[in-house]
Design a protein around this motif. Sequence first.
Motif, PDB file in Angstrom:
ATOM      1  N   THR A  22       0.679  13.969  21.540  1.00 44.98           N
ATOM      2  CA  THR A  22      -0.735  13.812  21.236  1.00 44.98           C
ATOM      3  C   THR A  22      -1.616  14.500  22.267  1.00 44.98           C
ATOM      4  OG1 THR A  22      -0.308  11.713  20.157  1.00 44.98           O
ATOM      5  CG2 THR A  22      -2.574  12.145  20.821  1.00 44.98           C
ATOM      6  N   TYR A  23      -1.407  14.208  23.539  1.00 46.07           N
ATOM      7  CA  TYR A  23      -2.268  14.753  24.575  1.00 46.07           C
ATOM      8  C   TYR A  23      -1.836  16.133  25.034  1.00 46.07           C
ATOM      9  CZ  TYR A  23      -4.445  10.233  24.546  1.00 46.07           C
ATOM     10  OH  TYR A  23      -5.111   9.115  24.144  1.00 46.07           O
ATOM     11  N   GLY A  24      -0.596  16.470  24.850  1.00 48.03           N
ATOM     12  CA  GLY A  24      -0.110  17.787  25.218  1.00 48.03           C
ATOM     13  C   GLY A  24      -0.641  18.875  24.301  1.00 48.03           C
ATOM     14  N   THR A  25      -1.021  18.530  23.089  1.00 45.22           N
ATOM     15  CA  THR A  25      -1.548  19.508  22.150  1.00 45.22           C
ATOM     16  C   THR A  25      -3.073  19.458  22.068  1.00 45.22           C
ATOM     17  OG1 THR A  25      -1.282  17.971  20.315  1.00 45.22           O
ATOM     18  CG2 THR A  25       0.526  19.508  20.712  1.00 45.22           C
ATOM     19  N   ALA A  26      -3.708  18.667  22.899  1.00 44.96           N
ATOM     20  CA  ALA A  26      -5.173  18.561  22.854  1.00 44.96           C
ATOM     21  C   ALA A  26      -5.843  19.896  23.136  1.00 44.96           C
ATOM     22  CB  ALA A  26      -5.661  17.506  23.836  1.00 44.96           C
ATOM     23  N   ALA A  27      -5.221  20.729  23.968  1.00 39.32           N
ATOM     24  CA  ALA A  27      -5.796  22.030  24.284  1.00 39.32           C
ATOM     25  C   ALA A  27      -5.865  22.930  23.049  1.00 39.32           C
ATOM     26  CB  ALA A  27      -4.979  22.707  25.374  1.00 39.32           C
ATOM     27  N   PHE A  28      -4.982  22.699  22.080  1.00 37.43           N
ATOM     28  CA  PHE A  28      -4.959  23.524  20.890  1.00 37.43           C
ATOM     29  C   PHE A  28      -5.956  23.050  19.839  1.00 37.43           C
ATOM     30  CE2 PHE A  28      -0.679  23.825  22.718  1.00 37.43           C
ATOM     31  CZ  PHE A  28      -0.699  25.176  23.033  1.00 37.43           C
ATOM     32  N   ALA A  29      -6.659  21.983  20.111  1.00 36.73           N
ATOM     33  CA  ALA A  29      -7.603  21.436  19.147  1.00 36.73           C
ATOM     34  C   ALA A  29      -8.897  22.250  19.084  1.00 36.73           C
ATOM     35  CB  ALA A  29      -7.914  19.984  19.474  1.00 36.73           C
ATOM     36  N   TYR A  30      -9.199  23.036  20.120  1.00 41.21           N
ATOM     37  CA  TYR A  30     -10.420  23.839  20.161  1.00 41.21           C
ATOM     38  C   TYR A  30     -10.258  25.035  19.217  1.00 41.21           C
ATOM     39  CZ  TYR A  30     -14.638  25.836  22.251  1.00 41.21           C
ATOM     40  OH  TYR A  30     -15.911  26.308  22.471  1.00 41.21           O
ATOM     41  N   ASP A  31     -11.294  25.323  18.458  1.00 45.41           N
ATOM     42  CA  ASP A  31     -11.224  26.451  17.544  1.00 45.41           C
ATOM     43  C   ASP A  31     -12.561  27.190  17.496  1.00 45.41           C
ATOM     44  OD1 ASP A  31     -12.954  25.126  15.733  1.00 45.41           O
ATOM     45  OD2 ASP A  31     -11.310  24.343  14.551  1.00 45.41           O
ATOM     46  N   PRO A  32     -12.631  28.312  16.776  1.00 38.94           N
ATOM     47  CA  PRO A  32     -13.865  29.093  16.736  1.00 38.94           C
ATOM     48  C   PRO A  32     -15.091  28.311  16.247  1.00 38.94           C
ATOM     49  CG  PRO A  32     -12.051  30.436  15.985  1.00 38.94           C
ATOM     50  CD  PRO A  32     -11.518  29.029  16.133  1.00 38.94           C
ATOM     51  N   LEU A  33     -14.888  27.316  15.399  1.00 42.17           N
ATOM     52  CA  LEU A  33     -16.031  26.503  14.944  1.00 42.17           C
ATOM     53  C   LEU A  33     -16.570  25.647  16.088  1.00 42.17           C
ATOM     54  CD1 LEU A  33     -14.653  25.546  11.442  1.00 42.17           C
ATOM     55  CD2 LEU A  33     -16.445  27.194  11.970  1.00 42.17           C
ATOM     56  N   ASP A  34     -15.673  25.143  16.934  1.00 42.61           N
ATOM     57  CA  ASP A  34     -16.122  24.424  18.130  1.00 42.61           C
ATOM     58  C   ASP A  34     -16.917  25.359  19.029  1.00 42.61           C
ATOM     59  OD1 ASP A  34     -14.837  21.939  17.515  1.00 42.61           O
ATOM     60  OD2 ASP A  34     -12.934  22.776  18.221  1.00 42.61           O
ATOM     61  N   CYS A  35     -16.450  26.595  19.135  1.00 47.65           N
ATOM     62  CA  CYS A  35     -17.144  27.594  19.930  1.00 47.65           C
ATOM     63  C   CYS A  35     -18.568  27.821  19.405  1.00 47.65           C
ATOM     64  CB  CYS A  35     -16.343  28.901  19.927  1.00 47.65           C
ATOM     65  SG  CYS A  35     -17.093  30.243  20.863  1.00 47.65           S
ATOM     66  N   LEU A  36     -18.702  27.944  18.085  1.00 44.93           N
ATOM     67  CA  LEU A  36     -20.046  28.121  17.496  1.00 44.93           C
ATOM     68  C   LEU A  36     -20.957  26.947  17.838  1.00 44.93           C
ATOM     69  CD1 LEU A  36     -19.324  29.553  13.926  1.00 44.93           C
ATOM     70  CD2 LEU A  36     -20.372  30.752  15.859  1.00 44.93           C
ATOM     71  N   ASN A  37     -20.422  25.734  17.777  1.00 45.00           N
ATOM     72  CA  ASN A  37     -21.216  24.556  18.138  1.00 45.00           C
ATOM     73  C   ASN A  37     -21.611  24.594  19.609  1.00 45.00           C
ATOM     74  OD1 ASN A  37     -21.007  23.500  15.540  1.00 45.00           O
ATOM     75  ND2 ASN A  37     -19.152  22.361  16.020  1.00 45.00           N
ATOM     76  N   ASP A  38     -20.670  24.982  20.469  1.00 47.98           N
ATOM     77  CA  ASP A  38     -20.948  25.022  21.910  1.00 47.98           C
ATOM     78  C   ASP A  38     -21.979  26.079  22.266  1.00 47.98           C
ATOM     79  OD1 ASP A  38     -19.150  22.981  22.253  1.00 47.98           O
ATOM     80  OD2 ASP A  38     -17.536  24.249  23.050  1.00 47.98           O
ATOM     81  N   GLY A  49     -24.920  35.960  13.838  1.00 52.23           N
ATOM     82  CA  GLY A  49     -24.066  37.144  13.935  1.00 52.23           C
ATOM     83  C   GLY A  49     -23.538  37.351  15.346  1.00 52.23           C
ATOM     84  N   LEU A  50     -24.400  37.194  16.343  1.00 47.91           N
ATOM     85  CA  LEU A  50     -23.968  37.334  17.736  1.00 47.91           C
ATOM     86  C   LEU A  50     -23.045  36.186  18.144  1.00 47.91           C
ATOM     87  CD1 LEU A  50     -27.223  38.574  19.516  1.00 47.91           C
ATOM     88  CD2 LEU A  50     -25.206  39.910  18.897  1.00 47.91           C
ATOM     89  N   ALA A  51     -23.382  34.991  17.708  1.00 46.15           N
ATOM     90  CA  ALA A  51     -22.531  33.835  18.020  1.00 46.15           C
ATOM     91  C   ALA A  51     -21.142  34.022  17.410  1.00 46.15           C
ATOM     92  CB  ALA A  51     -23.172  32.549  17.506  1.00 46.15           C
ATOM     93  N   THR A  52     -21.087  34.585  16.210  1.00 46.13           N
ATOM     94  CA  THR A  52     -19.806  34.824  15.553  1.00 46.13           C
ATOM     95  C   THR A  52     -18.995  35.867  16.313  1.00 46.13           C
ATOM     96  OG1 THR A  52     -20.758  34.247  13.416  1.00 46.13           O
ATOM     97  CG2 THR A  52     -18.729  35.529  13.375  1.00 46.13           C
ATOM     98  N   ARG A  53     -19.654  36.914  16.814  1.00 50.95           N
ATOM     99  CA  ARG A  53     -18.942  37.917  17.630  1.00 50.95           C
ATOM    100  C   ARG A  53     -18.343  37.283  18.878  1.00 50.95           C
ATOM    101  NH1 ARG A  53     -22.935  42.512  18.765  1.00 50.95           N
ATOM    102  NH2 ARG A  53     -22.000  42.438  20.817  1.00 50.95           N
ATOM    103  N   LEU A  54     -19.099  36.406  19.515  1.00 52.22           N
ATOM    104  CA  LEU A  54     -18.611  35.743  20.727  1.00 52.22           C
ATOM    105  C   LEU A  54     -17.433  34.833  20.406  1.00 52.22           C
ATOM    106  CD1 LEU A  54     -19.007  35.083  23.784  1.00 52.22           C
ATOM    107  CD2 LEU A  54     -20.396  33.151  23.019  1.00 52.22           C
ATOM    108  N   CYS A  55     -17.509  34.130  19.301  1.00 49.67           N
ATOM    109  CA  CYS A  55     -16.545  33.072  18.994  1.00 49.67           C
ATOM    110  C   CYS A  55     -15.362  33.508  18.139  1.00 49.67           C
ATOM    111  CB  CYS A  55     -17.265  31.913  18.312  1.00 49.67           C
ATOM    112  SG  CYS A  55     -18.440  31.102  19.419  1.00 49.67           S
ATOM    113  N   SER A  56     -15.370  34.725  17.671  1.00 52.50           N
ATOM    114  CA  SER A  56     -14.268  35.203  16.842  1.00 52.50           C
ATOM    115  C   SER A  56     -12.941  35.091  17.604  1.00 52.50           C
ATOM    116  CB  SER A  56     -14.520  36.656  16.440  1.00 52.50           C
ATOM    117  OG  SER A  56     -13.438  37.148  15.685  1.00 52.50           O
ATOM    118  N   GLY A  57     -12.034  34.315  17.058  1.00 54.32           N
ATOM    119  CA  GLY A  57     -10.724  34.137  17.686  1.00 54.32           C
ATOM    120  C   GLY A  57     -10.732  33.298  18.949  1.00 54.32           C
ATOM    121  N   ALA A  58     -11.793  32.551  19.191  1.00 53.80           N
ATOM    122  CA  ALA A  58     -11.895  31.732  20.413  1.00 53.80           C
ATOM    123  C   ALA A  58     -11.149  30.414  20.226  1.00 53.80           C
ATOM    124  CB  ALA A  58     -13.354  31.458  20.754  1.00 53.80           C
TER     125      ALA A  58
END
Length: 124
Positions: A22-38, A49-58
Amino acid sequence: MHGKSDEPIRTIQSISFALAVTYGTAAFAYDPLDCLNDIAKVDSGIIVGLATRLCSGAWTPEPVNCYQIVSKIDDGIPRGIAIDLCAGAVSSEKTVDCYVKAGTERKMNRGLATTLCGAKKFEK
């Protein structure tokens, strides 16, 4: 040999395994949608458009961390250059340190410092 005395050990092992998974995979829970929110929290005026460029594959928060740090260090950096520098960043600290050194020690302009220190972008 395997009796009631082994049950608590097996229970503890099962719980330990479940916690590790559970906690060992917590790092993999972040995704590009989280990046857009951040990034929306960090820079409320950024266009999608700029936010998407920054977050693509993040898959980590490093691109947003980089953007936030470089925006504070280089007050006049245009958004597009900050995004080019930080998109794909694996280590925000190393990326920004490189950018600062390129500008101060090598006297490179923002564009060249970004090309040198930013993550390699592949053209489509």
